[in-house]
Scaffold this motif. Structure first.
Motif, short mmCIF file in Angstrom:
data_model
loop_
_atom_site.label_atom_id
_atom_site.label_comp_id
_atom_site.label_asym_id
_atom_site.label_seq_id
_atom_site.Cartn_x
_atom_site.Cartn_y
_atom_site.Cartn_z
N LEU A 99 0.84 -1.20 0.00
CA LEU A 99 0.00 0.00 0.00
C LEU A 99 0.87 1.25 0.00
O LEU A 99 0.54 2.25 -0.65
CB LEU A 99 -0.92 0.01 1.22
CG LEU A 99 -2.07 -0.99 1.26
CD1 LEU A 99 -2.82 -0.85 2.58
CD2 LEU A 99 -3.03 -0.79 0.09
N ALA A 100 1.98 1.19 0.74
CA ALA A 100 2.86 2.35 0.85
C ALA A 100 3.63 2.61 -0.44
O ALA A 100 3.91 3.76 -0.80
CB ALA A 100 3.83 2.16 2.01
N GLY B 6 0.31 1.65 -3.72
CA GLY B 6 -1.07 2.09 -3.59
C GLY B 6 -2.01 0.91 -3.66
O GLY B 6 -1.65 -0.18 -4.10
N HIS C 259 -1.07 5.11 5.09
CA HIS C 259 -1.47 4.38 3.88
C HIS C 259 -2.73 3.55 4.14
O HIS C 259 -3.58 3.41 3.24
CB HIS C 259 -0.32 3.51 3.39
CG HIS C 259 0.93 4.29 3.16
ND1 HIS C 259 1.04 5.23 2.16
CD2 HIS C 259 2.12 4.30 3.83
CE1 HIS C 259 2.24 5.79 2.21
NE2 HIS C 259 2.91 5.24 3.21
#
Length: 237
Positions: free
Chosen positions: A30-31, A34, A112
Motif C-alpha cells: 500500500l505504501a 497504492g 497508507h
C-alpha cells in the motif's frame, strides 16, 4: 481424538501466521504501490510461494483488500473505544476530544491504511457488507457520547440555529438506527456535521492540503477545531 485436535490446531496456527505475513506484505505494498497496485503474485514472490498457493488464503485481490479494510476499520475502532473508555465518563467534551485525537493519531501512524479507508475508492473494488460493522465502530462511539450527553441534559447547543430540512428526515432516522443514536433531528444533524468535519480535518492534514498553510502546530490547531466542533454539537463538560 487429541492427536487430531492438536494437528488441526497446529494447522490453524500456521494458517494464521501465513495470513499475518501476507497482510503485512500487503500493507507495505500500500505504501509503495497504492491500493490499486496491490498484487497477490508479487506477494507470493516475496514470500517464496508459487502464486497458486497464495490463492488458498485469498482467492482474489479483492478478498485481500477486504481483509485489509476490515483490519483497518477495526484498528481505528479499537483506538477510539480505548480513548473513550479512558476519559471521565461524565465529561462529554473531554470524551469527544479524546476520541477525535485517537482518530488523528491512528491516521498519522498509519497513513497508507487511512488512505485505503478514507481516500479515493479503489477502481473496480466494491466493499462487501462484511466491512460495514467494522466501519461503524468509531461512529458508534461518537454517537454514544452524544446520546449519553443528551440523556444527561448536558447538551447546550449554540443557537438559534435553523432547523433541519424536512426532506432529510428519513435519512436522519436511518442514521439514528445505524449507530443507535438517541437524539432529536437537530442534534443528529450537528453530530453528522461534526463527524464529517473530524475526518475532513484529518484528511486535509494527511493528504497535504494544510501544507504552506498550517505549519507551526497542527496538533494545537486540531485540538482547538475539535473543541469548537464539540461546542457546536452542544457538549458540556
Amino acid at each position: 481424538m487429541r492427536a487430531m485436535s492438536a494437528g488441526r490446531t497446529a494447522r490453524e496456527r500456521v494458517r494464521a501466521e501465513l495470513i499475518r505475513e501476507i497482510t503485512g506484505i500487503a500493507r507495505r505494498q500500500l505504501a509503495t504501490e497504492g491500493a490499486a497496485g496491490l498484487s497477490l503474485r508479487a506477494i507470493a514472490r516475496e514470500m517464496g510461494m508459487v502464486s497458486s498457493a497464495i490463492y488458498r488464503y485469498f482467492p482474489s485481490r479483492d478478498d485481500l483488500l477486504t481483509a485489509l479494510i476490515i483490519d483497518g476499520y477495526n484498528a481505528v475502532g479499537e483506538a477510539v473505544e480505548n480513548a473513550d473508555a479512558a476519559a471521565p465518563a461524565d465529561d462529554f467534551a473531554a470524551r469527544w476530544l479524546a476520541v477525535c485525537r485517537a482518530v488523528r493519531e491512528w491516521a498519522l501512524a498509519h497513513p497508507h491504511e487511512y488512505a485505503l479507508l478514507y481516500g479515493s475508492p479503489v477502481p473496480g473494488y466494491k466493499a462487501p457488507d462484511a466491512t460495514v460493522p467494522p466501519a461503524a465502530r468509531d461512529t458508534v462511539v461518537l454517537a454514544r457520547i452524544v446520546s449519553e450527553a443528551h440523556a444527561a441534559g448536558a447538551v447546550d447547543p449554540p443557537g438559534p440555529l435553523p432547523p433541519p430540512p424536512p426532506s432529510i428526515g428519513e435519512d436522519l432516522a436511518r442514521v439514528r438506527a445505524a449507530v443507535d443514536l438517541d437524539a432529536p433531528d437537530d442534534l443528529v444533524v450537528r453530530g453528522l456535521t461534526a463527524w464529517a468535519a473530524l475526518y475532513g480535518t484529518v484528511s486535509f492534514e494527511l493528504f497535504g492540503q494544510f501544507n504552506n498553510t498550517l505549519e507551526d502546530d497542527r496538533a494545537a490547531y486540531f485540538d482547538h477545531t475539535m473543541t469548537l466542533l464539540g461546542r457546536f454539537v452542544g457538549l458540556k463538560s
